[in-house]
Write a protein that holds these residues in place. Structure first.
Motif, short mmCIF file in Angstrom:
data_model
loop_
_atom_site.label_atom_id
_atom_site.label_comp_id
_atom_site.label_asym_id
_atom_site.label_seq_id
_atom_site.Cartn_x
_atom_site.Cartn_y
_atom_site.Cartn_z
N ILE A 128 83.53 83.15 -49.74
CA ILE A 128 82.55 84.09 -50.48
C ILE A 128 82.05 85.28 -49.47
CG2 ILE A 128 80.48 82.51 -49.96
CD1 ILE A 128 81.21 84.46 -53.43
N MET A 129 81.73 84.80 -48.29
CA MET A 129 81.19 85.62 -47.12
C MET A 129 82.05 86.62 -46.80
SD MET A 129 78.10 84.75 -46.30
CE MET A 129 77.36 83.70 -47.11
N GLY A 130 83.52 86.34 -46.58
CA GLY A 130 84.34 87.23 -46.07
C GLY A 130 84.54 88.37 -47.12
N LEU A 131 84.88 87.98 -48.46
CA LEU A 131 85.27 88.58 -49.71
C LEU A 131 84.10 89.65 -50.08
CD1 LEU A 131 87.31 86.02 -51.87
CD2 LEU A 131 88.13 88.08 -50.36
N ALA A 132 82.75 88.74 -50.12
CA ALA A 132 81.61 89.82 -50.49
C ALA A 132 81.42 91.15 -49.46
CB ALA A 132 80.40 88.93 -50.47
N LEU A 133 81.42 90.39 -48.16
CA LEU A 133 81.28 91.51 -47.32
C LEU A 133 82.15 92.56 -47.34
CD1 LEU A 133 79.76 92.70 -44.89
CD2 LEU A 133 81.29 91.60 -43.30
N ALA A 458 75.72 89.84 -47.80
CA ALA A 458 76.84 90.90 -47.50
C ALA A 458 76.39 92.31 -47.99
CB ALA A 458 77.89 90.49 -48.59
N GLU A 459 75.62 92.37 -48.88
CA GLU A 459 74.90 93.66 -48.91
C GLU A 459 74.31 94.46 -47.74
OE1 GLU A 459 72.62 95.31 -52.90
OE2 GLU A 459 71.44 94.08 -51.47
N ARG A 460 73.29 93.55 -47.15
CA ARG A 460 72.73 93.94 -45.80
C ARG A 460 73.70 94.14 -44.84
NH1 ARG A 460 66.90 91.39 -46.12
NH2 ARG A 460 66.84 92.03 -43.82
N MET A 461 74.69 93.40 -44.75
CA MET A 461 75.54 93.72 -43.41
C MET A 461 76.53 94.56 -43.55
SD MET A 461 77.45 90.31 -41.57
CE MET A 461 78.65 90.89 -40.50
N ALA A 462 76.87 95.15 -44.98
CA ALA A 462 77.91 96.07 -45.21
C ALA A 462 76.86 97.47 -44.88
CB ALA A 462 78.44 96.11 -46.45
N GLN A 463 75.72 97.34 -45.32
CA GLN A 463 74.85 98.43 -45.08
C GLN A 463 74.72 98.88 -43.52
OE1 GLN A 463 73.63 100.44 -47.44
NE2 GLN A 463 71.79 101.41 -46.50
N TRP A 464 74.35 97.61 -42.91
CA TRP A 464 74.09 97.74 -41.39
C TRP A 464 75.28 98.13 -40.75
CZ3 TRP A 464 76.17 93.83 -37.97
CH2 TRP A 464 75.42 93.64 -36.72
N MET A 465 76.40 97.72 -40.95
CA MET A 465 77.70 98.11 -40.41
C MET A 465 77.88 99.36 -40.56
SD MET A 465 79.97 94.83 -41.09
CE MET A 465 81.60 95.25 -40.33
N ALA A 466 78.22 100.03 -41.98
CA ALA A 466 78.28 101.20 -42.22
C ALA A 466 77.64 102.46 -41.75
CB ALA A 466 78.50 101.36 -43.88
N THR A 467 76.23 101.87 -41.73
CA THR A 467 75.18 103.34 -41.22
C THR A 467 74.95 103.17 -39.79
OG1 THR A 467 73.36 101.78 -41.92
CG2 THR A 467 74.19 103.24 -43.59
#
Ligand SMILES: Cc1cc2nc3c(=O)[nH]c(=O)nc-3n(C[C@H](O)[C@H](O)[C@H](O)COP(=O)(O)OP(=O)(O)OC[C@H]3O[C@@H](n4cnc5c(N)ncnc54)[C@H](O)[C@@H]3O)c2cc1C
Length: 495
Positions: A128-133, A458-467
């Motif tokens: 779930i972690m890998g896919l959600a991210l 995953a939502e927060r991590m993607a945001q943190w990685m992307a921005t």
């Protein structure tokens, strides 16, 4: 032909199997989960060979890739009250289990097409972690992402859990994350076009001692501060919420009507489908074997299908994270611990909330299919990657369940299985950059609650990685906290 029944227990037709294949679920374990064949009373005895023959005939799989699914005890549906009579020696650790070995996947299942030579982000672990991210990265515009999964989707803890989703936590960070996750879950079907069977029947936590009751009381104040409507309930009020509950030896309970349960598998499929639609590659049966490192950075991820050059690697391999981290010389403090779980024959709806005795770790709920699904941790369980099922567990569980709900003694257990909690010293995840190897991002250590944390994390991590914007989550839960001693322990752990 299209209506010919292949699994009469679960009403699965040959066309259902073909549909699974058309969605990319071709191996027997995945077809079992996607269609439900073999999960009913016969446990595959009357349908497994027919599905295998169909997969071979349709050329969905090479003949040597058609391997049976892992058998699950008990061999025959067996009443809880009978299982409860099996002797248990609580003074010794559990031994063995069925199956004895952690799943080894046939090499014939490995895809033959080449992996991309490079990708911006490589995510290790298709739980779930890998896919959600991966999905959230793609949503934020980053689609040059490859997810590598050594088995089928659902092979890890994400495919083996109880589907409980609750906001009743003991620390603010987890209350906030769970609250956000449950909000996201409500919109999941709309966003990803798949039903995750979210049912908000609440969570009822029971306390056996005054000390645990005080903990529940403290939590109520914390939860209410975040707008979570948890309330303390008396044993009588708890019996009104769950008719038939004895509340034996329990002094208090807490109840949040907005907690609930979901069905884990469609969650993974939804994210995986969402990823693929956006151009992310999700590569199953692809095992990460090592890394190429230079200048303090991971340059390549090495797999049994070749190497991928990359800018960033995310380690989301759940209970396997410490062993994968070791391949690149990183020591993680996580330990895998087996947790067993079972499912009964389906009953008419009778149980609203997920019920848990916090002191013993017993938990049980009723799924949307009507089964009682439940587990209970074993304080004697040693650390280790063990996913075998034991008679000891069903006996301990049946005794504890019947103490609280005696009327279910005649209900038959259909299936038991096990997965590993990915346990950290403070029961909190490990997130963010790795000291000394900062293009390796950590996303592990979710103990027994990763499923309900995944959408929000995953939502927060993607945001943190992307921005590149700072986010205190990735400082608070950084690996560094263990050497710096800045830890806050989460103790609302069950299972
Ligand atoms: C019995 C049980 C009950 C639980 N109940 C709940 C619950 O009610 N609610 C809840 O929120 N959580 C629950 N959990 C916890 C939850 O399931 C986990 O926290 C969550 O699924 C972890 O997700 P993950 O993606 O980190 O790990 P996983 O789902 O384990 O995914 C990691 C993946 O990495 C893959 N992998 C490993 N090594 C490699 C490699 N070398 N190369 C490529 N891939 C690799 C594995 O095959 C695996 O699929 C439960 C867990 C168990 C075991």
């Amino acid at each position: 032909m299209s209506k010919s029944l292949i699994c009469s227990c679960e009403d699965v037709t040959a066309d259902d199997v073909r549909h699974a294949v058309s969605r990319g679920y071709c191996d027997v374990e995945s077809v079992k989960r996607y269609t439900g064949f073999g999960t009913g009373i016969c446990q595959g005895k009357s349908c497994l060979s027919a599905v295998a023959a169909l997969l071979e005939k349709e050329k969905a799989l090479a003949p040597d890739a058609v391997v049976p699914f892992t058998p699950r005890p008990p061999l025959y549906p067996t009443e809880l009250r009978l299982l409860a009579t099996a002797p248990v020696d609580e003074s010794v650790p559990p031994v063995g289990g069925v199956p004895q070995e952690v799943e080894v996947f046939a090499s014939a299942l490995r895809p033959t097409e080449p992996l991309p030579a490079k990708a911006k982000v490589v995510i290790i672990g298709g739980g779930i972690m890998g896919l959600a991210l991966a999905y959230n990265l793609a949503r934020a515009g980053e689609t040059d992402v490859v997810v590598l999964e050594r088995g089928y989707l659902c092979a890890g803890a994400s495919g083996r859990n109880g589907g409980g989703v609750r906001m009743q936590w003991g620390t603010p960070a987890l209350v906030e994350l769970a609250k956000r996750s449950i909000d996201l879950m409500k919109g999941f079907a709309r966003e990803l076009g798949i039903n995750v069977w979210l049912r908000q029947g609440g969570y009822l936590f029971m306390a056996r001692t005054e000390a645990v009751a005080r903990k529940l009381e403290r939590n109520v104040t914390l939860h209410n501060r975040f707008g979570v409507p948890t309330r303390l309930v008396t044993p009588d009020a708890a019996r009104d919420i769950v008719p038939g509950l004895t509340m034996k030896n329990c002094v208090a309970a807490s109840f949040n009507p907005e907690d609930g349960v979901i069905f884990p598998w469609p969650f993974l499929w939804g994210y995986a489908q969402g990823c693929r639609k956006k151009g992310v590659r999700v590569e199953t049966y692809t095992d990460v074997k090592g890394f190429e490192v230079s200048g303090g950075q991971i340059r390549k991820v090495k797999t049994d299908r070749g190497d991928i050059a990359c800018d960033t690697v995310v380690l989301a391999a759940g209970a396997w994270s410490p062993e994968v981290a070791k391949l690149v010389g990183v020591q993680l403090p996580n330990e895998p611990h087996r947790h067993e779980i079972l499912s009964t024959e389906p009953l008419k709806p009778f149980l609203g909330p997920l019920v848990s005795v916090l002191d013993s770790g017993l938990y049980f709920s009723q799924s949307m299919r009507g089964e009682i699904v439940g587990g209970m941790g074993d304080p004697k369980e040693p650390a280790g990657l063990n996913m075998g099922s034991t008679l000891r567990f069903v006996s301990r569980f049946a005794q504890a369940l019947m103490e609280q709900l005696p009327q279910v003694g005649h209900v038959k257990v259909l299936r038991q299985w096990a997965g590993c909690y990915d346990v950290t010293p403070d029961n909190n995840p490990i997130l963010g950059r790795t000291p000394g190897l900062d293009n390796l991002l950590q996303m592990s250590g979710f103990v027994g609650h990763g499923f309900m944390m995944a959408p929000a994390v995953a939502e927060r991590m993607a945001q943190w990685m992307a921005t590149g914007e700072s986010d205190e989550l990735f400082t608070r839960f950084n690996l560094r906290r263990f050497s710096e001693g800045s830890i806050e322990r989460e103790d609302m752990i069950i299972g």
